[in-house]
Design a protein around this motif. Sequence first.
Motif, short mmCIF file in Angstrom:
data_model
loop_
_atom_site.label_atom_id
_atom_site.label_comp_id
_atom_site.label_asym_id
_atom_site.label_seq_id
_atom_site.Cartn_x
_atom_site.Cartn_y
_atom_site.Cartn_z
N GLU A 27 3.05 -2.81 -5.27
CA GLU A 27 1.45 -2.33 -4.81
C GLU A 27 1.68 -0.81 -4.72
OE1 GLU A 27 -1.40 -3.03 -0.94
OE2 GLU A 27 -0.18 -4.92 -1.95
N VAL A 28 0.76 -0.01 -5.23
CA VAL A 28 0.65 1.43 -5.18
C VAL A 28 -0.31 1.70 -3.71
CG1 VAL A 28 0.25 3.45 -6.33
CG2 VAL A 28 1.15 1.46 -7.43
N THR A 29 0.56 2.22 -2.88
CA THR A 29 -0.54 2.87 -1.93
C THR A 29 -0.97 4.20 -1.79
OG1 THR A 29 1.28 3.58 -0.46
CG2 THR A 29 0.73 1.26 -0.14
N GLU A 33 2.07 6.48 -1.34
CA GLU A 33 3.03 6.56 -2.78
C GLU A 33 2.31 7.27 -3.90
OE1 GLU A 33 5.42 2.25 -2.31
OE2 GLU A 33 3.24 2.36 -3.20
N PRO A 68 2.08 1.17 -12.48
CA PRO A 68 3.21 0.81 -11.54
C PRO A 68 4.39 1.94 -11.55
CG PRO A 68 3.13 0.02 -13.95
CD PRO A 68 1.85 0.60 -13.75
N ASP A 121 4.55 3.26 -7.92
CA ASP A 121 5.19 2.23 -6.82
C ASP A 121 6.60 2.72 -6.75
OD1 ASP A 121 5.53 0.39 -5.11
OD2 ASP A 121 5.82 -1.25 -6.71
N ASP A 133 7.37 -2.46 -4.11
CA ASP A 133 6.74 -3.95 -3.62
C ASP A 133 5.65 -4.42 -4.54
OD1 ASP A 133 4.99 -2.08 -3.09
OD2 ASP A 133 4.74 -2.47 -1.06
#
Length: 57
Positions: free
Chosen positions: A41-43, A46, A32, A35, A39
Amino acid sequence: MKRYLLSGLVLVMSTLAMASAANAGQTNLNDPAADLNGDGEVTLLELIEYNRAQRHA
């Protein structure tokens, strides 16, 4: 003789540069801390930005 000395110096400096990059605190998609926009959610973008910042810190 100068050539061998210079080659050895370049080899040592490149090894030290790789060692510092290996010690960077990189992470994965489940962390986390990566992040960046909060939001939940880790893209991939990111994660890339987080790891890049860790290498340059």
